[in-house]
Design a protein around this motif. Sequence first.
Motif, PDB file in Angstrom:
ATOM      1  N   ALA A 317      -4.917  24.453 -18.037  1.00 18.62           N
ATOM      2  CA  ALA A 317      -4.680  23.791 -16.752  1.00 18.62           C
ATOM      3  C   ALA A 317      -5.968  23.695 -15.950  1.00 18.62           C
ATOM      4  N   ARG A 318      -6.803  24.712 -16.045  1.00 15.97           N
ATOM      5  CA  ARG A 318      -8.065  24.704 -15.306  1.00 15.97           C
ATOM      6  C   ARG A 318      -9.024  23.630 -15.833  1.00 15.97           C
ATOM      7  N   LEU A 319      -8.906  23.304 -17.118  1.00 13.98           N
ATOM      8  CA  LEU A 319      -9.757  22.259 -17.677  1.00 13.98           C
ATOM      9  C   LEU A 319      -9.308  20.850 -17.276  1.00 13.98           C
ATOM     10  N   ARG A 320      -8.110  20.749 -16.662  1.00 11.09           N
ATOM     11  CA  ARG A 320      -7.610  19.483 -16.125  1.00 11.09           C
ATOM     12  C   ARG A 320      -7.499  18.403 -17.197  1.00 11.09           C
ATOM     13  N   VAL A 321      -7.023  18.805 -18.364  1.00  7.91           N
ATOM     14  CA  VAL A 321      -6.732  17.832 -19.420  1.00  7.91           C
ATOM     15  C   VAL A 321      -5.281  17.402 -19.282  1.00  7.91           C
ATOM     16  N   HIS A 322      -5.049  16.103 -19.305  1.00  4.70           N
ATOM     17  CA  HIS A 322      -3.697  15.583 -19.127  1.00  4.70           C
ATOM     18  C   HIS A 322      -2.765  16.137 -20.194  1.00  4.70           C
ATOM     19  N   ARG A 323      -1.616  16.665 -19.757  1.00  2.24           N
ATOM     20  CA  ARG A 323      -0.598  17.246 -20.635  1.00  2.24           C
ATOM     21  C   ARG A 323      -1.164  18.387 -21.478  1.00  2.24           C
ATOM     22  N   SER A 324      -2.008  19.184 -20.871  1.00  2.00           N
ATOM     23  CA  SER A 324      -2.614  20.295 -21.609  1.00  2.00           C
ATOM     24  C   SER A 324      -1.554  21.266 -22.115  1.00  2.00           C
ATOM     25  N   VAL A 325      -0.515  21.506 -21.298  1.00  2.87           N
ATOM     26  CA  VAL A 325       0.535  22.449 -21.716  1.00  2.87           C
ATOM     27  C   VAL A 325       1.241  21.952 -22.975  1.00  2.87           C
ATOM     28  N   GLY A 326       1.601  20.675 -22.995  1.00  2.50           N
ATOM     29  CA  GLY A 326       2.279  20.126 -24.166  1.00  2.50           C
ATOM     30  C   GLY A 326       1.409  20.172 -25.410  1.00  2.50           C
ATOM     31  N   LEU A 327       0.134  19.834 -25.253  1.00  5.51           N
ATOM     32  CA  LEU A 327      -0.778  19.850 -26.403  1.00  5.51           C
ATOM     33  C   LEU A 327      -0.967  21.266 -26.935  1.00  5.51           C
ATOM     34  N   LEU A 328      -1.166  22.219 -26.022  1.00  8.81           N
ATOM     35  CA  LEU A 328      -1.361  23.605 -26.453  1.00  8.81           C
ATOM     36  C   LEU A 328      -0.092  24.166 -27.092  1.00  8.81           C
ATOM     37  N   THR A 329       1.052  23.855 -26.512  1.00 10.91           N
ATOM     38  CA  THR A 329       2.315  24.349 -27.073  1.00 10.91           C
ATOM     39  C   THR A 329       2.558  23.769 -28.462  1.00 10.91           C
ATOM     40  N   ALA A 330       2.226  22.489 -28.640  1.00  6.12           N
ATOM     41  CA  ALA A 330       2.395  21.870 -29.957  1.00  6.12           C
ATOM     42  C   ALA A 330       1.481  22.537 -30.981  1.00  6.12           C
ATOM     43  N   GLY A 331       0.215  22.782 -30.611  1.00  3.08           N
ATOM     44  CA  GLY A 331      -0.700  23.458 -31.528  1.00  3.08           C
ATOM     45  C   GLY A 331      -0.223  24.848 -31.880  1.00  3.08           C
ATOM     46  N   TYR A 332       0.237  25.567 -30.903  1.00  3.66           N
ATOM     47  CA  TYR A 332       0.753  26.924 -31.108  1.00  3.66           C
ATOM     48  C   TYR A 332       1.966  26.903 -32.040  1.00  3.66           C
ATOM     49  N   SER A 333       2.856  25.942 -31.835  1.00  4.65           N
ATOM     50  CA  SER A 333       4.053  25.841 -32.670  1.00  4.65           C
ATOM     51  C   SER A 333       3.698  25.492 -34.112  1.00  4.65           C
ATOM     52  N   VAL A 334       2.737  24.576 -34.295  1.00  5.27           N
ATOM     53  CA  VAL A 334       2.291  24.244 -35.655  1.00  5.27           C
ATOM     54  C   VAL A 334       1.698  25.475 -36.318  1.00  5.27           C
ATOM     55  N   GLY A 335       0.915  26.243 -35.565  1.00  2.00           N
ATOM     56  CA  GLY A 335       0.367  27.476 -36.112  1.00  2.00           C
ATOM     57  C   GLY A 335       1.452  28.439 -36.566  1.00  2.00           C
ATOM     58  N   GLN A 336       2.533  28.527 -35.807  1.00  2.00           N
ATOM     59  CA  GLN A 336       3.640  29.416 -36.174  1.00  2.00           C
ATOM     60  C   GLN A 336       4.329  28.961 -37.462  1.00  2.00           C
ATOM     61  N   ILE A 337       4.378  27.669 -37.669  1.00  2.00           N
ATOM     62  CA  ILE A 337       4.967  27.167 -38.913  1.00  2.00           C
ATOM     63  C   ILE A 337       4.067  27.486 -40.093  1.00  2.00           C
ATOM     64  N   LEU A 338       2.761  27.327 -39.904  1.00  2.00           N
ATOM     65  CA  LEU A 338       1.813  27.534 -40.996  1.00  2.00           C
ATOM     66  C   LEU A 338       1.666  29.004 -41.378  1.00  2.00           C
ATOM     67  N   GLY A 339       1.822  29.907 -40.411  1.00  2.00           N
ATOM     68  CA  GLY A 339       1.583  31.319 -40.678  1.00  2.00           C
ATOM     69  C   GLY A 339       2.370  31.890 -41.852  1.00  2.00           C
ATOM     70  N   PRO A 340       3.714  31.853 -41.813  1.00  2.00           N
ATOM     71  CA  PRO A 340       4.489  32.385 -42.946  1.00  2.00           C
ATOM     72  C   PRO A 340       4.198  31.677 -44.262  1.00  2.00           C
ATOM     73  N   LEU A 341       3.971  30.355 -44.206  1.00  2.00           N
ATOM     74  CA  LEU A 341       3.654  29.621 -45.432  1.00  2.00           C
ATOM     75  C   LEU A 341       2.318  30.076 -46.019  1.00  2.00           C
ATOM     76  N   ALA A 342       1.331  30.329 -45.144  1.00  2.00           N
ATOM     77  CA  ALA A 342       0.005  30.710 -45.621  1.00  2.00           C
ATOM     78  C   ALA A 342       0.011  32.063 -46.323  1.00  2.00           C
ATOM     79  N   VAL A 343       0.864  32.987 -45.869  1.00  2.00           N
ATOM     80  CA  VAL A 343       0.841  34.339 -46.451  1.00  2.00           C
ATOM     81  C   VAL A 343       1.841  34.520 -47.574  1.00  2.00           C
TER      82      VAL A 343
END
Length: 400
Positions: A317-343
Amino acid sequence: MKAPWGHVARTAAALAAGTGVGRFVYTPVLPLMQTQAGLSASAGAHLATANYVGYLGGALAGALIPGLVRSPAALRTSLVVLTGSLAAMPVTRSTSVWLGLRLVAGVASALVFVIAATSVPGLLRGHPAHLPGLAFGGVGAGIAASGLLVLVLSPVADWRAIWWAASALTALLTATAWRLRVRLPTATTPPGKEAGRAAPGRSRWFAVLLASYTLEGTGYIVAGTFLVAAVAQTSPGWVGSGAWVLVGLAAVPSSALWTRLGRRRPLHDLLLAALVVQAVGIALPVLVSGVAATLLSAVLFGATFIGISTLALATGARLRVHRSVGLLTAGYSVGQILGPLAVTPLLTDGYRPALLLAAAVVLTSAASAAALRVGLRHPAAVVRTRGSTPRQPATDRSDA
């Protein structure tokens, strides 16, 4: 002004049901399903992935269909569906059915989280800044409750009874959260000011933050899924469930604590520190034997995973990127999907290699966060509004 404790309690109950129990009760139940229901390690990873895919779908639905996040009916329906999905788990031993149920549970838990979290700024505006942190502490309380269920019931009941008990607990929390009011936050700045284009030259630093947060999602979820199973392989039966209780108890005050620290220290410094502490916590039970190391690992993990989300989303939010919350949440969610598959390929040798890989991924996330210090050198840790307490991070701060 009188603190709205009723709203805090109802929000905490919704988050405890949707995330703490509905999403994460699977972690302490997993070892029992392996020993009593014949669930393989790879199938266990696939069930976790199905849940996280569902969570991403639910989060995207909340983002793309604005009416959902302001709908009490959607919240109540999601809580009922979640309760039913937990109750249905013991009815079958079909892995395919389990996959479908965990997928549905992921969608429902995401919608519960998004709707409950979105109501926090609107209803707690003007109240002390620690109240939202206490509301988000419901996630930790639900995790602790799920661990207690397994700790208490596993000596006298099988895996099926624990799923039914988890469903009953979710129903009780649903009843508490049933009258939760849903109100969107009121804008305090003219359109285009706060959520406009990124400050000059900062889009690339947002990309660094996005990479760091995605890696955190990948690493943290491995521990969040397999920590109890890993401990159960080398420790007495009570230690795994006891460690999960400690994870939850440490998570209860963590959002409020990291928010308070954010008033005094730069957010990027705190984010780096939290990631390093979490990496140590994930690796500790692998590198150091003994019950004490395991329990300390649980405390370090529980105290950081919600805080990291709080700090990362506030930094975005401090970086003032439009829809930063949505972008970060999407990246975080993709990471959660990849984690169990990777291990999954590592699970043939137990869960310890998976935890070491997760710790390494979180350290890589910390290295990315360290790079933010180059671009974010201003001392202010939070943005302040007129005459108010420090501004809270965006509503889905604890994507847990």
